[in-house]
Scaffold this active site. Structure first.
Site, PDB file in Angstrom:
ATOM      1  N   HIS A 248      15.324   9.181   0.178  1.00 45.59           N
ATOM      2  CA  HIS A 248      16.527   9.352   1.011  1.00 45.59           C
ATOM      3  C   HIS A 248      16.102   9.939   2.353  1.00 45.59           C
ATOM      4  O   HIS A 248      15.307  10.886   2.392  1.00 45.59           O
ATOM      5  CB  HIS A 248      17.528  10.269   0.312  1.00 45.59           C
ATOM      6  N   ARG A 289      18.319   2.748   3.834  1.00 48.81           N
ATOM      7  CA  ARG A 289      17.630   4.034   3.664  1.00 48.81           C
ATOM      8  C   ARG A 289      16.131   3.942   3.878  1.00 48.81           C
ATOM      9  O   ARG A 289      15.518   4.836   4.461  1.00 48.81           O
ATOM     10  CB  ARG A 289      17.903   4.569   2.258  1.00 48.81           C
TER      11      ARG A 289
END
Ligand SMILES: Cc1cc2nc3c(=O)[nH]c(=O)nc-3n(C[C@H](O)[C@H](O)[C@H](O)COP(=O)(O)OP(=O)(O)OC[C@H]3O[C@@H](n4cnc5c(N)ncnc54)[C@H](O)[C@@H]3O)c2cc1C
Length: 412
Positions: A248, A289
Site C-alpha cells: 500500500h 496502488r
C-alpha cells in the site's frame, strides 16, 4: 475496587469464557473470524453444528481495520466500468468469471448487510455517500466514516452470536489439516494453554486472512502469518501466485515497531496529494496502488529520505473531521494535525492477492476443504487488487462456500 482493575477482571473473565475448548466433532469447522468466516457461518443452515475458531481475540483480524469502504454496483451502467477498472488494476490477470460473480453479487450482498444492521454513510438527501479511491473511474464505494470494516465485522459478529448452532472460540490456533482417504476430515488445533486437539468435521472452511505478520512493515495484524496457505500446501493443495503481494502506498511513517497505521486511499480519492521534500507533487495519486508505491519508492531513493509527505490541504475540514475522523484522531495522537500540516507516509505490505486456489464455489483442490477471504485466490484481484474490492470479494465467495457445502450434502 478501582474501575481499571474491575475492567481488567471482567475482560479476563470474558476471555476465559470465550476461550472455551471447541467441540471435537461438528459439521463445519471455520478457521478464522473475519468477515469471510463470519459471513460463511451466517449463510450455513441452522441445522448444521458450526465451530468457529480464531488465533487470538476476535478484534485481531484485518476485517476490523478496513477503512476505505466496500464497492457496490451503483447501477447497471456501472458494470462495464467497474469490470474494466478491476481488470486494469489487476494487470489483466484477474479471472474474468470471478470478477463477474463479484460485481453481480454486490447489490444483493450490500442489501443483506443493511438487513443485518450495517450502516453506511448517507448524503443530506438520504442517498448513499459514495466515495472514490485510486484506479476507480467513478465513486462506487460505500463507507461508514473511515471505520467501515469495524462496522461490518461487529454487526456480522453480533448476528453470529445469536446463532445457537455456531460456537465461537478465541485463542484456538489451527496447526494442521486432518486428511484421510484423499479428503479433508478436520483440523488439528491447539488452545491457549497448548493443549492439542483433533476437531473432526465434514467440511472445513479456511478463512485465515493474509500474510502481513511475516513482514517487518505491514498494515496487517502480526498474528496473520499465512497459516491457512501453509497447512494447505503441506497436504498438496494447490496455491496460486503467493508472490502477488500488494504494497500500500501510504502508511503513516514512524520509527516505532509494530503494525503500520494505514492512511486510506480514499484520502487521495477525496483530494489529498503526495509531496516530495521540496513540497512538489511527483505523481498522479489516483493511479493503482502498485504504480503509486513505485513512484514513492523512486522519490525516496532519489531524495535519500525515509518517507514522502501527504497533504490534506485540498480536503475540506468537514471531510477530515467527519469522513476521516479515525485517521485524523490517530495522527493527532502521533503528533500531527492533518488539517494543518502534511504527514510523513511510506509504503507498507498490505494484502495478498495470491493464496489457496479455489474454483467458482470456493472449493479447493482437496475435497471437503474450502477457502475464502484473503487466504484464498479466486482470481478476482489478479496481480494487483483494486481498492475496496476485498471486503466484498470475501463476503461474496464465503457465501458461495456455504452454499456449496449445502449443495454437496444434499447431493451425497
Ligand atoms: C489497514 C487495512 C485497511 C483495509 N481497508 C480495506 C478497505 O477499505 N476495503 C476493503 O475492501 N478491504 C480493505 N482491507 C483488506 C480487508 O480488510 C481484508 O482483506 C479482509 O478483511 C480479509 O478478511 P478475512 O476474513 O479473509 O481475514 P481477516 O479479517 O484478517 O481474519 C482472519 C482470521 O483468521 C484467524 N486466523 C489466522 N490464522 C489462524 C490459525 N492458524 N488458526 C485459527 N485462526 C486463524 C485470525 O485470528 C482472524 O480471525 C484493509 C486491510 C487492512 C489491513
Amino acid at each position: 475496587m478501582a474501575g481499571a482493575a474491575m475492567a481488567e477482571m471482567s475482560a479476563r473473565a470474558m476471555r476465559e469464557t470465550a476461550a472455551t475448548e471447541p467441540p471435537l466433532a461438528s459439521d463445519v469447522v471455520i478457521a478464522g473470524c473475519g468477515v469471510a468466516g463470519l459471513y460463511a457461518a451466517i449463510n450455513l443452515p441452522r441445522a448444521l453444528r458450526v465451530t468457529m475458531i480464531c488465533k487470538e481475540d476476535l478484534e485481531s483480524c484485518d476485517s476490523m481495520l478496513a477503512q476505505g469502504g466496500i464497492c457496490v454496483m451503483r447501477d447497471y451502467d456501472d458494470y462495464d466500468s467497474w469490470f474494466d477498472d478491476t481488470m486494469r488494476a489487476g494487470h489483466g490477470e484477474c479471472r474474468a468469471e470471478s470478477v463477474d460473480t463479484m460485481i453481480w453479487s454486490s447489490r444483493d450482498v450490500i442489501a443483506d448487510l443493511v438487513r443485518l444492521g450495517v450502516e453506511f454513510d448517507r448524503t443530506s438527501d438520504g442517498g448513499y455517500d459514495y466515495t472514490r479511491e485510486g484506479a476507480h473511474s467513478r465513486p462506487r464505494i460505500l463507507h461508514h466514516a473511515d471505520v467501515t470494516g469495524k462496522e461490518i465485522t461487529t454487526k456480522l459478529l453480533a448476528q453470529v452470536r445469536k446463532l445457537s448452532n455456531v460456537g465461537v472460540h478465541e485463542y484456538v490456533c489451527m496447526d494442521d489439516l486432518l486428511v484421510e482417504n484423499g479428503a479433508c476430515v478436520g483440523i488439528v488445533a491447539h488452545g491457549e494453554h497448548g493443549k492439542r486437539s483433533e476437531l473432526r468435521t465434514r467440511d472445513v472452511i479456511l478463512a485465515t486472512g493474509g500474510v502481513g505478520g511475516l513482514y517487518e512493515r505491514s498494515t496487517n495484524f502480526p498474528c496473520l502469518t499465512g497459516d491457512g496457505c501453509r497447512v494447505a500446501a503441506a497436504h498438496g493443495v494447490t496455491l496460486d501466485h503467493m508472490d502477488y503481494v500488494q504494497i500500500h502506498p501510504t502508511s503513516l511513517y514512524t520509527d516505532k515497531p509494530g503494525r503500520a497505521f494505514l492512511i486510506s486511499e480514499s484520502c487521495r480519492g477525496e483530494g489529498a496529494v503526495l509531496l516530495n521534500a521540496a513540497g512538489e507533487r511527483f505523481c498522479d495519486e489516483l493511479q493503482s496502488r502498485d504504480v503509486v508505491s513505485k513512484a514513492i519508492y523512486a522519490q525516496m531513493e532519489s531524495e535519500g529520505s525515509r518517507y514522502v509527505r501527504l497533504s490534506f490541504e485540498r480536503v475540506s475540514e468537514d471531510v477530515i473531521c467527519g469522513h476521516f475522523a479515525n485517521i485524523w484522531q490517530h495522527c493527532l495522537e502521533e503528533g500531527y494535525d492533518i488539517r494543518r500540516e502534511p504527514i510523513p507516509v511510506v509504503p507498507a505490505q498490505h494484502y495478498l492477492m495470491g493464496g489457496i486456489h479455489v474454483g467458482a464455489h470456493s472449493e479447493t483442490t482437496l475435497p471437503h476443504l474450502y477457502a475464502a477471504g484473503e487466504t484464498s485466490c479466486n482470481g478476482v484481484h489478479g496481480a494487483n487488487r483494486l481498492a475496496s474490492n476485498s471486503l466484498l470479494e470475501s463476503l461474496v465467495f464465503s457465501r458461495l462456500a456455504a452454499r456449496d457445502i449445502v449443495r454437496e450434502r444434499h447431493a451425497a
